[in-house]
Design a protein around this motif. Structure first.
Motif, short mmCIF file in Angstrom:
data_model
loop_
_atom_site.label_atom_id
_atom_site.label_comp_id
_atom_site.label_asym_id
_atom_site.label_seq_id
_atom_site.Cartn_x
_atom_site.Cartn_y
_atom_site.Cartn_z
N ILE A 20 0.85 -1.21 0.00
CA ILE A 20 0.00 0.00 0.00
C ILE A 20 0.88 1.25 0.00
N ALA A 21 1.92 1.23 0.82
CA ALA A 21 2.82 2.38 0.92
C ALA A 21 3.54 2.65 -0.39
N ALA A 22 3.96 1.55 -1.07
CA ALA A 22 4.71 1.69 -2.31
C ALA A 22 3.82 1.93 -3.52
N GLY A 23 2.53 1.59 -3.37
CA GLY A 23 1.62 1.75 -4.49
C GLY A 23 1.58 0.57 -5.42
N ARG A 24 2.34 -0.47 -5.09
CA ARG A 24 2.35 -1.68 -5.91
C ARG A 24 2.91 -2.83 -5.06
N GLY A 81 3.36 6.45 5.15
CA GLY A 81 3.60 7.78 4.60
C GLY A 81 2.38 8.68 4.66
N GLU A 82 2.30 9.61 3.71
CA GLU A 82 1.20 10.56 3.68
C GLU A 82 -0.09 9.91 3.20
N PRO A 83 -1.21 10.22 3.84
CA PRO A 83 -2.50 9.63 3.42
C PRO A 83 -2.92 10.10 2.03
N THR A 84 -3.49 9.19 1.27
CA THR A 84 -4.16 9.51 0.00
C THR A 84 -5.48 8.77 0.02
N ASP A 85 -6.37 9.09 -0.88
CA ASP A 85 -7.67 8.42 -0.91
C ASP A 85 -7.50 6.92 -1.18
N VAL A 86 -6.56 6.57 -2.06
CA VAL A 86 -6.33 5.15 -2.37
C VAL A 86 -5.77 4.43 -1.15
N LYS A 87 -4.79 5.03 -0.49
CA LYS A 87 -4.22 4.41 0.70
C LYS A 87 -5.26 4.24 1.80
N LYS A 88 -6.10 5.24 1.98
CA LYS A 88 -7.13 5.16 3.02
C LYS A 88 -8.10 4.02 2.74
N TRP A 89 -8.49 3.88 1.48
CA TRP A 89 -9.43 2.79 1.14
C TRP A 89 -8.78 1.44 1.36
N LEU A 90 -7.53 1.27 0.92
CA LEU A 90 -6.86 -0.02 1.06
C LEU A 90 -6.58 -0.35 2.51
N THR A 91 -6.13 0.63 3.30
CA THR A 91 -5.89 0.35 4.72
C THR A 91 -7.19 0.06 5.45
N ALA A 92 -8.26 0.75 5.07
CA ALA A 92 -9.57 0.48 5.67
C ALA A 92 -10.03 -0.93 5.34
N SER A 93 -9.78 -1.36 4.11
CA SER A 93 -10.18 -2.70 3.68
C SER A 93 -9.42 -3.78 4.44
N LEU A 94 -8.11 -3.57 4.62
CA LEU A 94 -7.32 -4.54 5.36
C LEU A 94 -7.69 -4.54 6.84
N ASP A 95 -7.87 -3.38 7.41
CA ASP A 95 -8.29 -3.26 8.80
C ASP A 95 -9.61 -3.99 9.03
N LYS A 96 -10.59 -3.72 8.18
CA LYS A 96 -11.90 -4.36 8.34
C LYS A 96 -11.81 -5.87 8.15
N THR A 97 -11.01 -6.29 7.21
CA THR A 97 -10.84 -7.73 6.97
C THR A 97 -10.26 -8.42 8.20
N ILE A 98 -9.23 -7.83 8.78
CA ILE A 98 -8.63 -8.42 9.99
C ILE A 98 -9.65 -8.49 11.11
N ARG A 99 -10.39 -7.42 11.32
CA ARG A 99 -11.36 -7.39 12.42
C ARG A 99 -12.51 -8.38 12.20
N LEU A 100 -12.93 -8.54 10.95
CA LEU A 100 -13.98 -9.52 10.65
C LEU A 100 -13.47 -10.94 10.91
N HIS A 101 -12.21 -11.19 10.58
CA HIS A 101 -11.64 -12.52 10.82
C HIS A 101 -11.51 -12.82 12.30
N LEU A 102 -11.15 -11.78 13.07
CA LEU A 102 -10.95 -11.97 14.51
C LEU A 102 -12.21 -11.71 15.33
#
Length: 306
Positions: free
Chosen positions: A70-74, A283-304
């Motif tokens: 996510i940080a690197a963009g790829r 690094g610095e927040p962007t709309d893409v980074k926010k969406w991807l980190t939100a998706s991973l965060d939510k996925t982890i919490r749903l699993h746990l």
């Protein structure tokens, strides 16, 4: 509610979709819609999140890998090799069971699975019978596929195709000539606790779900061998796939990673017990980074289930 395939690793047992109406998840989906169309790198990172499983024995490292992507963009190039420790466990399991099938009376080799010796493992099976030998051979088939992905494992209880597609073929179709043995294996029920509540699973399905990448592979292996030997009430909770995942020793680390992700994509009221080094990597927040980190965060919490 719309069932987006990107959340397919979060569907509960039996395809439970109740979480799809969750307000936070709907907000994350809206974030995705605002970014459409997605470029190839962003899509590839989201696919990594879709493949994330908290029951994976290196789930913490996988989450960290995704965060770096996510940080690197790829995504960076990632090795598909199995960890040396797990590879050794699989090879030992194969040797122990194969030797037992050839000569159950022979002295087991000096090797372990986890902290349990080969002598203890074969003792769980007990006195050999044609049924036990057939069941152990199915466990060997499952391990063979883990060691060599080109080997085919034939499902006994699941009706999945070669690529995990449901309903591809009738369960147990391969075992037409061993229908009586398959029937006895399917009718053998393991009784265990799931989140502290009584639960059960057939021995056939338990073998189908013996995953080489699971955090509790050794524990599952022992539970299955004990069931072959007739012990159908394991003293410890049976953990397989996403069942009893909260017993994983990686949970505390995954919770910290989840809190760190939330501090990035939703900093208002974010928890303080986070991994600051991991947060700085984003690094610095962007709309893409926010969406991807939100998706991973939510996925982890749903699993746990948190």
């Amino acid at each position: 509610m719309e069932r987006r395939t990107c959340w397919q690793n979060c569907f509960g047992p039996g395809g439970d979709e109740s979480f799809l109406s969750d307000g936070e998840l709907l907000a994350i989906n809206a974030m995705e819609d605002a970014l459409a169309p997605l470029d190839m790198d962003t899509t590839a990172i989201r696919q990594l999140i879709t493949r994330f499983e908290a029951c994976y024995h290196e789930a913490d490292k996988e989450a960290e890998y995704i965060i770096k992507a996510i940080a690197a963009g790829r995504p960076a190039k990632q090795s598909t090799a199995r960890s040396p420790k797990r590879k050794k466990e699989l090879q030992n399991a194969h040797r122990i069971l194969s030797s037992w099938c050839k000569d159950p009376a022979a002295e087991p080799a000096d090797m372990n699975i986890g902290d349990i010796s080969a002598t203890e493992l074969v003792a769980f099976i007990g006195v050999p019978t044609p049924l036990k030998i057939w069941q152990v051979e199915r466990i060997i088939d499952k391990i063979n596929q883990a060691i060599d992905p080109n080997r085919t494992y034939h499902w006994m209880a699941l009706d999945l195709g070669d690529y995990g597609e449901p309903g591809a073929r009738p369960a147990g179709e391969h075992y037409k000539d061993d229908s009586a043995l398959l029937g006895q294996t399917t009718e053998t029920i393991i009784h265990y606790t799931e989140d502290g509540k009584p639960a059960e699973i057939s021995l056939a399905l338990a073998i189908d779900l013996l995953m080489p990448c699971h955090w509790d592979f050794a524990g599952s292996f022992v539970t299955i061998l004990r069931a072959v030997g007739g012990d159908l009430y394991p003293s410890r909770p049976f953990a397989y796939c996403g069942i009893n995942v909260n017993l994983s020793p990686l949970c505390d680390r995954l919770r910290t990673i989840s809190k760190t992700l939330k501090a990035f994509w939703r900093p208002d009221g974010a928890p303080h017990d986070i991994d600051k080094e991991l947060l700085s990597i984003l690094g610095e927040p962007t709309d893409v980074k926010k969406w991807l980190t939100a998706s991973l965060d939510k996925t982890i919490r749903l699993h746990l289930h948190i």
